[in-house]
Write an enzyme that holds these catalytic residues in place. Structure first.
Site, PDB file in Angstrom:
ATOM      1  N   SER A  15      74.682  66.220  20.143  1.00 28.60           N
ATOM      2  CA  SER A  15      75.673  65.545  20.510  1.00 28.60           C
ATOM      3  C   SER A  15      75.627  65.188  21.857  1.00 28.60           C
ATOM      4  O   SER A  15      76.302  64.464  22.461  1.00 28.60           O
ATOM      5  CB  SER A  15      76.911  66.792  20.507  1.00 28.60           C
ATOM      6  OG  SER A  15      76.618  67.915  20.849  1.00 28.60           O
ATOM      7  N   ARG A  16      74.842  65.793  22.692  1.00 24.47           N
ATOM      8  CA  ARG A  16      74.873  65.409  24.231  1.00 24.47           C
ATOM      9  C   ARG A  16      73.433  65.582  24.938  1.00 24.47           C
ATOM     10  O   ARG A  16      72.525  66.033  24.099  1.00 24.47           O
ATOM     11  CB  ARG A  16      75.587  66.515  25.018  1.00 24.47           C
ATOM     12  CG  ARG A  16      77.113  66.556  24.935  1.00 24.47           C
ATOM     13  CD  ARG A  16      77.894  67.681  25.683  1.00 24.47           C
ATOM     14  NE  ARG A  16      77.576  68.832  25.387  1.00 24.47           N
ATOM     15  CZ  ARG A  16      77.184  69.776  26.027  1.00 24.47           C
ATOM     16  NH1 ARG A  16      76.949  69.518  27.274  1.00 24.47           N
ATOM     17  NH2 ARG A  16      77.016  71.190  25.497  1.00 24.47           N
ATOM     18  N   ASP A  64      76.394  76.102  14.042  1.00 22.93           N
ATOM     19  CA  ASP A  64      75.700  77.056  15.393  1.00 22.93           C
ATOM     20  C   ASP A  64      74.348  77.228  14.868  1.00 22.93           C
ATOM     21  O   ASP A  64      73.857  78.044  13.669  1.00 22.93           O
ATOM     22  CB  ASP A  64      76.720  78.156  15.449  1.00 22.93           C
ATOM     23  CG  ASP A  64      76.232  79.096  16.500  1.00 22.93           C
ATOM     24  OD1 ASP A  64      75.074  78.964  16.966  1.00 22.93           O
ATOM     25  OD2 ASP A  64      77.223  79.878  16.934  1.00 22.93           O
ATOM     26  N   VAL A  65      73.323  76.993  15.315  1.00 24.57           N
ATOM     27  CA  VAL A  65      71.989  77.166  15.263  1.00 24.57           C
ATOM     28  C   VAL A  65      71.650  78.847  15.193  1.00 24.57           C
ATOM     29  O   VAL A  65      70.585  79.189  14.622  1.00 24.57           O
ATOM     30  CB  VAL A  65      70.814  76.735  16.173  1.00 24.57           C
ATOM     31  CG1 VAL A  65      71.162  75.121  16.160  1.00 24.57           C
ATOM     32  CG2 VAL A  65      71.106  77.297  17.632  1.00 24.57           C
ATOM     33  N   ASN A  91      65.941  70.889  19.360  1.00 30.14           N
ATOM     34  CA  ASN A  91      66.203  70.530  20.718  1.00 30.14           C
ATOM     35  C   ASN A  91      67.272  71.498  21.485  1.00 30.14           C
ATOM     36  O   ASN A  91      67.462  71.827  22.532  1.00 30.14           O
ATOM     37  CB  ASN A  91      66.699  69.116  20.942  1.00 30.14           C
ATOM     38  CG  ASN A  91      67.363  68.765  22.086  1.00 30.14           C
ATOM     39  OD1 ASN A  91      66.936  68.644  23.230  1.00 30.14           O
ATOM     40  ND2 ASN A  91      69.046  68.755  21.865  1.00 30.14           N
ATOM     41  N   TYR A 157      65.464  82.759  29.350  1.00 30.29           N
ATOM     42  CA  TYR A 157      65.249  81.292  28.822  1.00 30.29           C
ATOM     43  C   TYR A 157      63.687  81.172  28.851  1.00 30.29           C
ATOM     44  O   TYR A 157      63.437  80.719  28.164  1.00 30.29           O
ATOM     45  CB  TYR A 157      66.041  80.653  30.051  1.00 30.29           C
ATOM     46  CG  TYR A 157      65.610  79.100  29.733  1.00 30.29           C
ATOM     47  CD1 TYR A 157      66.520  78.205  28.836  1.00 30.29           C
ATOM     48  CD2 TYR A 157      64.959  78.280  30.470  1.00 30.29           C
ATOM     49  CE1 TYR A 157      66.193  77.077  28.713  1.00 30.29           C
ATOM     50  CE2 TYR A 157      64.639  77.016  30.140  1.00 30.29           C
ATOM     51  CZ  TYR A 157      65.468  76.124  29.306  1.00 30.29           C
ATOM     52  OH  TYR A 157      65.069  75.064  29.404  1.00 30.29           O
ATOM     53  N   ALA A 159      61.084  83.292  28.508  1.00 30.52           N
ATOM     54  CA  ALA A 159      60.628  83.914  27.534  1.00 30.52           C
ATOM     55  C   ALA A 159      60.858  83.163  26.210  1.00 30.52           C
ATOM     56  O   ALA A 159      59.926  83.281  25.322  1.00 30.52           O
ATOM     57  CB  ALA A 159      61.033  85.501  27.379  1.00 30.52           C
TER      58      ALA A 159
HETATM   59  P1  NAP Z   1      72.757  69.894  27.336  1.00 29.47           P
HETATM   60  O1  NAP Z   1      73.412  68.881  27.866  1.00 29.47           O
HETATM   61  O2  NAP Z   1      73.310  71.454  27.670  1.00 29.47           O
HETATM   62  O3  NAP Z   1      73.061  70.003  25.645  1.00 29.47           O
HETATM   63  C1  NAP Z   1      72.671  71.027  24.818  1.00 29.47           C
HETATM   64  C2  NAP Z   1      73.063  70.528  23.401  1.00 29.47           C
HETATM   65  O4  NAP Z   1      72.667  71.902  22.357  1.00 29.47           O
HETATM   66  C3  NAP Z   1      74.254  70.250  23.116  1.00 29.47           C
HETATM   67  O5  NAP Z   1      74.530  69.154  21.902  1.00 29.47           O
HETATM   68  C4  NAP Z   1      75.104  71.587  22.481  1.00 29.47           C
HETATM   69  O6  NAP Z   1      76.135  71.403  21.454  1.00 29.47           O
HETATM   70  C5  NAP Z   1      73.721  72.151  21.812  1.00 29.47           C
HETATM   71  N1  NAP Z   1      74.084  73.449  21.550  1.00 29.47           N
HETATM   72  C6  NAP Z   1      73.919  74.516  22.459  1.00 29.47           C
HETATM   73  N2  NAP Z   1      73.953  75.659  21.706  1.00 29.47           N
HETATM   74  C7  NAP Z   1      74.219  75.439  20.611  1.00 29.47           C
HETATM   75  C8  NAP Z   1      74.153  76.286  19.286  1.00 29.47           C
HETATM   76  N3  NAP Z   1      74.387  77.644  19.411  1.00 29.47           N
HETATM   77  N4  NAP Z   1      74.151  75.685  18.137  1.00 29.47           N
HETATM   78  C9  NAP Z   1      74.322  74.112  18.177  1.00 29.47           C
HETATM   79  N5  NAP Z   1      74.119  73.532  19.109  1.00 29.47           N
HETATM   80  C10 NAP Z   1      73.878  73.921  20.087  1.00 29.47           C
HETATM   81  O7  NAP Z   1      71.389  70.243  27.264  1.00 29.47           O
HETATM   82  P2  NAP Z   1      69.997  69.485  27.421  1.00 29.47           P
HETATM   83  O8  NAP Z   1      69.960  69.435  28.979  1.00 29.47           O
HETATM   84  O9  NAP Z   1      70.119  68.343  26.941  1.00 29.47           O
HETATM   85  O10 NAP Z   1      68.682  70.404  26.810  1.00 29.47           O
HETATM   86  C11 NAP Z   1      68.461  70.096  25.703  1.00 29.47           C
HETATM   87  C12 NAP Z   1      67.023  70.767  25.378  1.00 29.47           C
HETATM   88  O11 NAP Z   1      66.142  70.621  26.434  1.00 29.47           O
HETATM   89  C13 NAP Z   1      67.179  72.423  25.506  1.00 29.47           C
HETATM   90  O12 NAP Z   1      66.612  73.038  24.580  1.00 29.47           O
HETATM   91  C14 NAP Z   1      66.974  72.795  26.941  1.00 29.47           C
HETATM   92  O13 NAP Z   1      66.388  74.057  26.977  1.00 29.47           O
HETATM   93  C15 NAP Z   1      65.509  71.672  27.186  1.00 29.47           C
HETATM   94  N6  NAP Z   1      65.258  71.437  28.539  1.00 29.47           N
HETATM   95  C16 NAP Z   1      66.247  70.939  29.426  1.00 29.47           C
HETATM   96  C17 NAP Z   1      65.909  70.691  30.599  1.00 29.47           C
HETATM   97  C18 NAP Z   1      66.913  70.029  31.659  1.00 29.47           C
HETATM   98  O14 NAP Z   1      66.453  70.001  32.689  1.00 29.47           O
HETATM   99  N7  NAP Z   1      68.044  69.392  31.227  1.00 29.47           N
HETATM  100  C19 NAP Z   1      64.420  71.123  31.064  1.00 29.47           C
HETATM  101  C20 NAP Z   1      63.783  71.734  30.243  1.00 29.47           C
HETATM  102  C21 NAP Z   1      64.192  71.923  29.023  1.00 29.47           C
HETATM  103  P3  NAP Z   1      77.536  71.172  22.039  1.00 29.47           P
HETATM  104  O15 NAP Z   1      77.695  69.627  22.577  1.00 29.47           O
HETATM  105  O16 NAP Z   1      78.446  71.442  20.589  1.00 29.47           O
HETATM  106  O17 NAP Z   1      77.843  72.285  23.030  1.00 29.47           O
END
Ligand code: NAP
Length: 251
Positions: A15-16, A64-65, A91, A157, A159
């Site tokens: 979604s985001r 919810d995953v 993701n 995180y 881990a």
């Molecule tokens: P984000 O903007 O916070 O978006 C997180 C997404 O995950 C949203 O679509 C959210 O849904 C969904 N989500 C969270 N908890 C969930 C659950 N329990 N069940 C289903 N969906 C869930 O995060 P992002 O930055 O895009 O990160 C995406 C991935 O990249 C993550 O795994 C993160 O650890 C990894 N990552 C990010 C970065 C960074 O700097 N941003 C760096 C390294 C790795 P809702 O919209 O409904 O809340």
């Protein structure tokens, strides 16, 4: 050279942020796209309307995953709508501040359940579908630099993301003989809602430690995911693709 016409993909947490960028790119390249979200219906609806304009077939739902039954129902619905699932991008994830002496058991479990159990739930069910229908598919797990070098104050995180790397390597060897590729993308700093507050306070400092000199965008991660799911990467299996502007070299 890259087309996903006739292929269908699931992107968790689509979604985001990074997930939404991945959804957009796959849909522009002709894939049918399914994504789930946790709470943010508004963002999911907006994204769905946007990608329908590219002519994409879309399915999205709250799921919810962490909840195996919800994931079962989601995957079943996607399989019914699209007939075959060819690509899974794990993701969805959370990144919550947690000094170890203050981390509650609930904080620890929430991170593990979202970032690790969630990946297991989706992967198990999608792999079962791929094996049943003899689909030579792709699984791509979104890890993090934190999973490679650790991250102070985010040990839960780190881990969870480190575990995704060994999960990826194990499944690559287990499923390669069936023609299923399993790979990992490990992003460094990316500007999304997840990092918004940190970026507001420290973007310049962070960028100074990145050899390329800037913080990545969600599209900078989506591109490498697309590559790994494509035929250009047909000999890549069990790999961790670092997408961090060279940042790990400084870690
Ligand atoms: P984000 O903007 O916070 O978006 C997180 C997404 O995950 C949203 O679509 C959210 O849904 C969904 N989500 C969270 N908890 C969930 C659950 N329990 N069940 C289903 N969906 C869930 O995060 P992002 O930055 O895009 O990160 C995406 C991935 O990249 C993550 O795994 C993160 O650890 C990894 N990552 C990010 C970065 C960074 O700097 N941003 C760096 C390294 C790795 P809702 O919209 O409904 O809340």
């Amino acid at each position: 050279m890259i087309s996903f016409e006739g292929k269908n993909v699931i992107v968790t947490g689509g979604s985001r942020g990074i997930g939404a960028a991945i959804v957009r790119m796959f849909s522009k390249l002709g894939a049918g796209v399914a994504f789930n979200y946790n709470k943010n219906l508004h963002s999911a609806e907006k994204l769905s309307e946007e990608i329908k304009k590219f002519g994409a077939e879309v399915f999205f739902n709250e799921c919810d995953v962490r909840d195996y039954r919800e994931v079962q129902s989601f995957v079943r619905n996607v399989a019914e709508k699209f007939d075959h699932i060819d690509i899974l991008v794990n993701n969805a994830g959370i990144w919550e501040y947690g000094p170890i002496d203050q981390m509650s058991v609930d904080n620890w479990r929430k991170t593990m359940q979202t970032n690790l159990d969630g990946v297991f739930h989706f992967t198990k069910l999608v792999i079962k579908h791929m094996l049943k229908h003899d689909i030579k598919g792709h699984i791509i797990n979104i890890s993090s630099t934190a999973g490679q070098r650790g991250e102070p104050f985010y040990s839960h995180y780190a881990a969870s993301k480190g575990a995704l790397i060994s999960f990826t390597k194990s499944l690559a060897a287990e499923l390669g003989p069936k023609g299923i590729h399993v790979n990992c993308v490990a992003p460094g700093w990316v500007k999304t809602d997840m990092t918004q507050k940190t970026m507001e306070e420290q973007e310049n400092e962070i960028a100074k430690n990145i050899p390329l000199g800037f913080v990545g965008t969600a599209d900078d991660i989506a591109g490498p995911v697309i590559f790994l799911a494509s035929n250009l990467a047909r000999y890549i299996n069990g790999e961790v693709l670092n997408v961090n502007g060279g940042n790990v070299l400084c870690g």
